[in-house]
Structures are given as C-alpha cells and as structure tokens.
Design a protein around this motif. Structure first.
Motif, PDB file in Angstrom:
ATOM      1  N   SER A 269     -34.752   5.507-104.133  1.00  0.00           N
ATOM      2  CA  SER A 269     -34.283   4.551-105.136  1.00  0.00           C
ATOM      3  C   SER A 269     -33.355   3.537-104.482  1.00  0.00           C
ATOM      4  O   SER A 269     -32.137   3.589-104.621  1.00  0.00           O
ATOM      5  CB  SER A 269     -33.564   5.289-106.271  1.00  0.00           C
ATOM      6  N   PRO A 275     -36.511   5.830-109.026  1.00  0.00           N
ATOM      7  CA  PRO A 275     -37.057   7.062-108.437  1.00  0.00           C
ATOM      8  C   PRO A 275     -38.440   7.359-109.020  1.00  0.00           C
ATOM      9  O   PRO A 275     -38.613   7.359-110.236  1.00  0.00           O
ATOM     10  CB  PRO A 275     -36.044   8.131-108.855  1.00  0.00           C
ATOM     11  N   THR A 362     -27.292   8.863-101.750  1.00  0.00           N
ATOM     12  CA  THR A 362     -28.232   8.031-102.494  1.00  0.00           C
ATOM     13  C   THR A 362     -27.588   6.687-102.799  1.00  0.00           C
ATOM     14  O   THR A 362     -26.551   6.336-102.237  1.00  0.00           O
ATOM     15  CB  THR A 362     -28.649   8.720-103.801  1.00  0.00           C
ATOM     16  N   ASP A 467     -26.801  15.505-108.686  1.00  0.00           N
ATOM     17  CA  ASP A 467     -26.924  16.939-108.941  1.00  0.00           C
ATOM     18  C   ASP A 467     -26.083  17.770-107.975  1.00  0.00           C
ATOM     19  O   ASP A 467     -26.127  19.000-108.015  1.00  0.00           O
ATOM     20  CB  ASP A 467     -28.387  17.376-108.859  1.00  0.00           C
ATOM     21  N   PRO A 516     -31.042   7.000-113.277  1.00  0.00           N
ATOM     22  CA  PRO A 516     -32.265   7.769-113.028  1.00  0.00           C
ATOM     23  C   PRO A 516     -33.518   7.042-113.484  1.00  0.00           C
ATOM     24  O   PRO A 516     -34.608   7.308-112.993  1.00  0.00           O
ATOM     25  CB  PRO A 516     -32.039   9.066-113.812  1.00  0.00           C
ATOM     26  N   GLU A 517     -33.360   6.133-114.453  1.00  0.00           N
ATOM     27  CA  GLU A 517     -34.434   5.243-114.867  1.00  0.00           C
ATOM     28  C   GLU A 517     -33.798   4.003-115.475  1.00  0.00           C
ATOM     29  O   GLU A 517     -32.594   3.961-115.728  1.00  0.00           O
ATOM     30  CB  GLU A 517     -35.380   5.917-115.861  1.00  0.00           C
ATOM     31  N   LYS A 521     -28.076   5.623-117.695  1.00  0.00           N
ATOM     32  CA  LYS A 521     -27.073   5.878-116.660  1.00  0.00           C
ATOM     33  C   LYS A 521     -26.620   7.327-116.664  1.00  0.00           C
ATOM     34  O   LYS A 521     -26.731   8.040-117.665  1.00  0.00           O
ATOM     35  CB  LYS A 521     -25.878   4.942-116.838  1.00  0.00           C
ATOM     36  N   ARG A 522     -26.114   7.733-115.508  1.00  0.00           N
ATOM     37  CA  ARG A 522     -25.623   9.098-115.316  1.00  0.00           C
ATOM     38  C   ARG A 522     -24.442   9.054-114.355  1.00  0.00           C
ATOM     39  O   ARG A 522     -24.451   8.303-113.385  1.00  0.00           O
ATOM     40  CB  ARG A 522     -26.744   9.971-114.738  1.00  0.00           C
TER      41      ARG A 522
END
Length: 899
Positions: A269, A275, A362, A467, A516-517, A521-522
């Motif tokens: 990514s 991703p 990342t 993670d 992640p998409e 958001k995360r």
C-alpha cells in the motif's frame, strides 16, 4: 446475444469495464426493487426520490456515480437473464443524468471530470452493445447522441489529459467509440489514428526504460500494463505496427510487476495503491508466466522466480528479499527513491516498506480523492510515510523538482544488498538515506544523513503495521503479533535524540492513522525520532530475528499502560483491592538489570497488600536513566512526576499517603522523588546517594552516566552527585518518613548509605537505618522484599505475615588430603543445603538439597576448588554463598574413585 457482436469488436470488449460487484444480478435487483446503489468500496446509497447526482458523498464516490459504473451490474444482469427490466432501469438512469447535466452548464462539475467522462462513455458503449435489441428507437437516438457528443469532447486537445492514465482512459474510450461507430459517423475515421497516436505517446513516456510505471503506485503499473496488453491484442488487425510497439512495452513491465509483490502475493500500500491481493482481482491475468504465477499465489503455483533482489536504479526502486521459497513467511524490503510525475504522487520520497511474515513497516495508504478531506490531505503528506519532516513540516505533494530525488547507488550480493538515495527537495536541506539488508542476520540497517548550513529540527517517521502490538523503550521499539515478537527497532545518532510514539492523533495535526481501504481509517502506531542541528546522522536498525531484548520468558503484561508526557513512560498500575486502603498509593521504582533487560520490581512481593500500586519502568538507554533525563534535561523526571501526580489526582490520594520504594537504582529514585515531591514515606534498599561517584568511579557504568549527563568526565560526575545533594537542601520540616535498609557487607553501606543517613539526621529529616548483618548488595533481592513488605505493613497498619529469609553467616572450605570439607553456618527455620562444586572456575558436580550443613567431597583431579552453597528455608526462600578456594596439588592413586 454475443453472436450478434461483430468480430472486430470482440477484442474491444476486453477493454471495457464490467460489473463492480461479484453478484451483478443481486446488485441490479437492489437498484430496481430496493432503490439502492452500491459502488464498491463505498457504502450503499438509497435514492428513493431519484439519484442525487451531486449529493454530499465523497469525490471518490461521485467519480464512480457520474462514471455510470452501476451500468456494469445492470448490463451483466441482462446478459445473464435476458430480462429487459435491467435495460429499462439502466436507460432511466441515463436519461435522468443527461437531463440534469447539459454539457455547457456542467463542464466544471465531477460530471465532466476527465477520467469520469471516459469511464461513462465506456459503460455506455457496453450497455448499448449488449442491450441494443431491447432499446427503443427513441432510447437509441438519445444514447447515441450523448455518446457522440462525449466522443467529440474526448477528441478535443483542450479536454485531453495528456501524459496521465486519465488521458489513457479517454483515448481508450474514444477508440472504442470510433471503432464501434466507424460506419455511422465519418469523423470516427480520424479519431482512430488520433487515439492510437496519443496512446503510443503516453505509453512510450509513462514507463521508464526499465519498464516501471512512473506514477509511483503499483496498482497503476498493473492497470496501465493490463491496458497495454489488451490494446496490443486489439490492434493486431486494426494497426499491426502499433500492436508490435505496445507488445514490446508490455513485456518489459513484467519484471517490476513481479518484483513489487509482497511475499503473500499482494501489492504494497504505497502511493495511491490500496492493499489488495492480485489473485481474484482484475489484475490476476495481466502476466501469465510461471514465475509471476508463483509470486501472486505465494508459491502455491508456478515456478520459483530466479531473481531474489531486483533493483531499478533509473526508476528509483529497490526490492530485497531473503528467499522466494519462504513464501508468505519471507522477508521483503522496498526502498523508493524517485519523483517522475505529479499524478498519484505522495510525499513519500526515500520511503521504506518492510514485510516479514506479515507487514512490519508500512505507510498510511490512500484515503481517496477528496482533496478537501483532512485525512486525504494527511494520506498524501510526508507525515503519512516513512520519511523526513524538517522543522515540523513535510514536502508539498508536487513541486516539479523531479531531478531532486534519485537513487544514488545500489549493490546486490547473496549476503547483503544495499541501495542509497538522495532527496534535495527541501530548501537548503539534503537528505541522504542508505538501506542495507543483511540476509544472513535478517536485519535491516537504515542510515539517514541530513545536511544543511542552518539549524533545523529533523523528524524521521516510522509507521508500524496496525496489527502490531508496540512496546517502546526509549531507543528500542519491540513489535509483537499474536503475542510473538516479530521485530525490534533500535535507534542511534551522532547527536542527542528523543523518540516518541503516536497513535490516532487528531489535533493539532493528524498522525498515527492508516487506511485499510478508501475512506476508511484505522489507528496505527507511528514512531518519531527527533534530532536538531545543522547536520545529523541517525541509524535505524530493524532486527527481524536475534533480538537484543529477549521476551521468551517475559511476556508482555496485559495490565501495562503508557503515559504520554515530555517523555513516554511504561508503567503498571494495580488499583486498590482493599476499600480501606483505596486512598493509599505505593510507587515502586526498578533497580538496574542486565543491558536491555527492563523489568518491574517487587510485584509479587506486594501481591498481598491491597493499596493502590504504581510500578514505573526505567527503560531508557541500555540500563535505565535513574528516572532523571537525558543530557541533563530532566525530561524523564518531569514525566515520572507528572505520572505520579496524575494517579494521585485520579484516585484522590494525598501526598502524605504516598509510599515510594525501591532498591539500588530504585532506592535512589525512591529517595529522590520521595523527598523532592513530599511523599509520606520512602523505603530505600541499598541506594546509591552519590550517583557520579558510583557510575563513573565505582561501577564503571559510564554508558548510564553519559546518557543522563551527556558525558562521564569530572563535570558530569559532579552534576550526577549534585542530584541528591540538591534535593537534601530542601526544608526538612515536612520530611518524608525515610526508611533506609542496607547490608553490612554491601559496598554501598560505607560509601553511600551511611553518609546519606548522617546528612539526613544532621539536616533534621525523619530517617531510620536498618543494617542487616552479613549480607551484600547482591543479597538485596532476597532480603529487601521481606523488609519492604514488613515496613509497608507497619506504615499502613495492616497485618504482616512472612518469615525472614535464611541468613548465611559463613561458608568455610577445608582440605584434608584429597578430601574437601565445607561447613555452612546459617540462621533460619527448616533450612536445607545444596552444594555445587567448581574446579578451576568450571562446574564439576552438583549435590542437591540435604539437611546437613556440612558436606564432604573427594577430589578426583588436581586443581583449584570452590564450593557454592545454596540455602533455602521452609518458605522456599533461597540464598547462595561461595566458599574460599582450596588448591589440590595431586590426587593419590586409587583415591579418585572414592567419594
């Protein structure tokens, strides 16, 4: 239906976009019966009273909506079922859009965005092609007029997005229209060569000579390569020379297309690439060689690629691996050092991506194309990448300084591979980064050098996979996945630096997020390494095995917390279990341990005491910083004091109800903080009081002195000694109740504790001293817990249960011929004795516990003997002592077999 499609149009169909849903009939039925449109990856949208073409959805959603991507589901549903209801609904949508978006009034809206316009025409062509027999003449005329107007618009040079993939889609749409309506509209004969010329020019310029797409996003490399491949097939009959050129370009793109893949077969990514796995995606068939198949299936199919490391110096990419054969468990390092174009450009110059059996390092990834959204702005910024900030600011997304970022050198070998890059986009600052991947040790070394003629604050950012459980110790970061340690990151620099971790920060600036998409958001951990100066060098080592901090026997504490202040702290707080003690707080500081073995002290000792307990870890430097600071800055002390006062305020605890405790280094800290911040009581075991004398002269632990004071010279030693001296100058009229404990054989007794006790008494502090006979400094771990719990129980007026550990008074080894006799004199209840025999300093034999304190041993060989006695009581408490040495010159023949 497809039998009616002319042969010349069949290759074109491969270039037209299809359904965005895996179940097009279900998606189409939702549009008709539930009035719902779902445009992945976005959420479903209701349109009860008609589609709100220009509603409040994001720019990314608007692009798909105005691109009429929903027609893909309706067209496919009709192809599979033959039900004309899908055609009717599609035409209703088309008419509604045409009525609301006359070109002259809507040209500056998303409706006529360059790529969106091309996308819409392609979906219209596909819809017209497959539903032609169901359309009325009126519908055909309406749709064909709209398509002709759109194709005419795409042919205009002013509207064409030259040099971008948007322009590519415009030309593919124009070519598809021109070929479809070649017999109906004379201008199509001119549009075919126009589109091919534009495409030839674009493909010839958008790939480097190494076959790498220049837009810095791997998904666009696949997207454009896929279209080059399909066009090469389509143009075989339409324009054979162009088909040959396109085929040649396509073939050169595969090497990078294979290199860029992560070990699990997905795209990293980076840039505007979200991703995604290649298997099951539109890109699965872009390349059909066995080695590429191996890469996208993570080794389940295909053939092992022949190149482990692949470097593209002109393109600015280096990809290093330990082995393809390790499949998903392999290690992958990506280094990017190039700036070729503005489209899809992120401020990611000299960024790094690391994967090892899962993502380690990342980037934030793309949030979408709504440039007004603050999270989209963050995703494009330097702050969202593993790169450099200067004076708190990153680089603009684009500035045209294409030649200012480049790969400077590279080298590949079986043992280690390396690449170096330069970024000169910052005004007056040159950033050099060298990346070395040691395959034998599975370790990555990243050396950053910032050079300027002026003073600057430099921040290097490291984004960790979301993670991962991150455990930060000043200059070492531990990373865990599923309770298994997977990486260790260590920082060093030629000048003073500080590190901090950030997670999910929103104000005053956004930091610590990943996407992640699109538009999702995360929170994720980001580590900042900050230095200041003109020129600075920083080294970041990422160890993926052979960790410096070994956690095999020390799993992470579930109750551990992190306190953010001037310096980040790790601590464990245990709330009061006894209601009568909820206003009492015990603060425990840790002693020195082996390098990089940072542990909490006396947790088990205090298990039975029901007051609030705060255990603070000193994991700064290699062995701690005495909770003081770095380079005389007192930053750690400030944070520790803030944490203690935060806990006190949160739980309504008064100063007089605070007990500060610790031994050795922890004893120093308990005294320092207890006296300075007016705790009710201090319990200190074998503390150092003259810190400079101890660290520099006595223990020779100059690394700790250098961390705290910035050096280990005379002035630094004076600064360290002055720490306790200054605290003792405070008024003694509100003195803590100070309880000092030390062994009579502890070097600290004469050098530190007794002088400190005399000063305390002379200055009027309330102090007591307990000297335990016959024990040394190492024995504190055995005896101080008993004293600590006993003293706390007395202060809190709670029952105390416990027995004094055994006390070894003497261990004497004697010689009678070839026989050794050791006698141990000890005090305690239910004592047992174990005897470990050493010959020439090496273990010889072990004799486990017995009740007799005397032991006889027959020497078997000549040599120097010593016996270490281990004594334990009925409670299982243990203590050890070594005997004196005895030399056996010779062993009588025949005696060696006797015991």
């Amino acid at each position: 239906m497809e039998k009616t499609i002319p042969k010349r149009l069949k290759p074109m169909i491969e270039l037209l976009p299809g359904s965005r849903s895996k179940d097009p009939i279900h998606a189409a039925d939702n549009m008709i019966y539930s009035h719902t449109i779902k445009l992945p990856p976005h959420r479903a949208v209701k349109y009860e009273s008609g589609i709100a073409w220009n509603g409040g959805e994001s720019r990314s959603f608007q692009r798909l909506l105005h691109g009429h991507t929903f027609l893909g589901c309706l067209t496919e549903a009709y192809r599979q079922t033959g039900n004309p209801v899908y055609v009717t609904k599609g035409m209703d949508f088309i008419r509604d859009w045409i009525d609301q978006h006359p070109f002259g009034e809507s040209r500056h809206l998303m409706a006529y965005h360059d790529e969106t316009t091309a996308l819409r025409l392609m979906y219209w062509i596909q819809f017209h092609l497959f539903s032609y027999q169901e359309l009325s003449k009126e519908d055909k005329d309406c749709l064909e007029d709209a398509m002709q107007m759109t194709a005419s618009l795409l042919s205009e040079d002013d509207f064409h997005s030259s040099g971008t993939n948007h322009g590519m889609f415009q030309d593919i749409a124009l070519l598809a229209y021109a070929v479809s309506f070649l017999e109906s509209h004379p201008q199509c004969r001119g549009w075919i060569p126009l589109a091919i010329r534009r495409l030839t020019r674009y493909f010839g310029s958008i790939f480097t000579t190494e076959g790498v797409h220049k837009e810095h996003s791997p998904s666009y490399h696949y997207e454009v390569a896929m279209n080059v491949k399909k066009l090469a097939v389509w143009l075989l009959e339409l324009d054979p020379p162009s088909a040959k050129i396109f085929q040649s370009i396509y073939e050169k793109t595969e090497r990078y297309g294979t290199a860029i893949l992560l070990p699990d077969g997905s795209l990293p990514s980076i840039g505007d690439t979200a991703p995604q796995k290649i298997i099951g995606s539109l890109y699965e068939g872009v390349y059909e060689t066995p080695m590429h198949r191996y890469a996208i299936t993570a080794g389940r199919e295909g053939e092992l690629p022949t190149e482990t490391d692949m470097v593209f110096p002109e393109s600015g990419y280096a990809v290093f691996r330990d082995s393809w054969s390790k499949k998903e468990a392999g290690t992958y390092v990506l280094f990017s050092a190039a700036y070729h174009t503005s489209y899809h450009k992120h401020s990611d110059d000299l960024s790094i991506y690391v994967y090892s059996d899962g993502d380690i390092l990342t980037e934030a990834g793309p949030n979408g194309y709504n440039y007004k959204d603050e999270y989209t702005q963050y995703a494009y910024s330097s702050a969202a990448h593993n790169t450099l900030l200067v004076d708190g600011k990153g680089l603009p997304r684009v500035d045209g300084k294409h030649s200012s970022v480049y790969m400077d050198s590279c080298q590949i070998s079986q043992e280690a591979s390396e690449a170096a890059g330069v970024n000169e986009r910052y005004d007056g600052v040159r950033h050099e980064r060298k990346v070395v991947y040691n395959k034998q040790e599975n370790c990555l070394s990243i050396r950053d050098k910032m050079v300027s003629d002026e003073e600057h604050q430099y921040k290097l950012l490291w984004h960790l996979a979301p993670d991962l459980k991150v455990y930060a110790h000043d200059r070492i970061i531990e990373c865990f996945r599923h309770n298994r340690k997977v990486a260790e990151i260590e920082f060093s620099s030629d000048i003073s630096f500080i590190t901090r971790t950030i997670n999910g920060k929103e104000r005053p600036e956004i930091q610590g997020w990943m996407f992640p998409e699109m538009e999702s958001k995360r929170k994720a951990e980001v580590v900042e390494l900050e230095v200041s100066g003109r020129t600075a060098e920083c080294l970041t080592e990422i160890r993926l095995t052979s960790f410096r901090i070994n956690r095999d026997k020390e799993p992470l504490l579930k109750e551990e917390s992190h306190f953010k202040s001037t310096r980040d702290l790790n601590y464990t707080f245990v709330p009061a279990e006894d209601a009568s003690l909820r206003e009492q707080l015990i603060v425990v500081f840790s002693a020195i341990n082996h390098p990089y073995r940072f542990t909490y002290n006396y947790m088990k000792t205090l298990d039975g005491i029901g007051a609030n307990k705060l255990f603070i870890l000193d994991d700064f430097g290699s062995q701690g910083a005495y909770y003081i600071g770095k380079n005389k800055d007192y930053s750690i002390e400030t944070s520790v004091a803030a944490l203690i006062h935060y806990i006190m305020a949160k739980h309504g605890i008064l100063h007089k109800n605070v007990i500060m405790a610790g031994s050795s280094k922890g004893g120093f800290a308990a005294l320092y903080f207890g006296i300075k911040y007016s705790a009710g009581a201090v319990i200190a075991g074998g503390p150092q009081s003259r810190l400079g004398t101890y660290l520099v002269d006595e223990s020779k632990q100059t690394d700790i002195a250098e961390y705290i004071a910035g050096g280990s010279g005379n002035s630094d030693g004076l600064f360290l000694n002055r720490l306790m001296e200054a605290v003792l100058e405070q008024p003694a009229d509100v003195s803590s109740a100070i309880h000092l404990y030390v062994g009579s054989k502890d070097d600290h007794f004469r050098n530190h504790v007794l002088p400190l006790y005399e000063v305390l008494k002379n200055k009027g502090f309330q102090a007591s001293l307990k000297v335990e006979e016959e024990i040394n400094h190492a024995d504190l771990k055995v005896y101080f817990p008993f004293y600590l719990k006993q003293t706390i129980s007395r202060i809190l007026e709670i029952p105390f249960e416990g027995k004094m550990p055994p006390l070894i008074q003497s261990v004497v080894l004697k010689q009678e011929g070839d026989q050794l006799i050791v006698a141990c004199e000890a005090k305690g209840e239910g004592l047992q004795y174990a005897f470990y025999v050493y010959k020439d300093d090496d273990p010889a034999e072990k004799f486990f516990y017995q009740e007799e304190p005397e032991f006889h041993y027959q020497a078997k060989q000549a040599g120097a003997y010593m016996i270490r006695v281990h004594v334990k009581n009925a409670e299982g408490q243990q203590l050890s002592r070594s005997s004196n040495r005895v030399i056996i010159d010779r062993v009588e023949e025949g005696e060696a077999a006797k015991t």
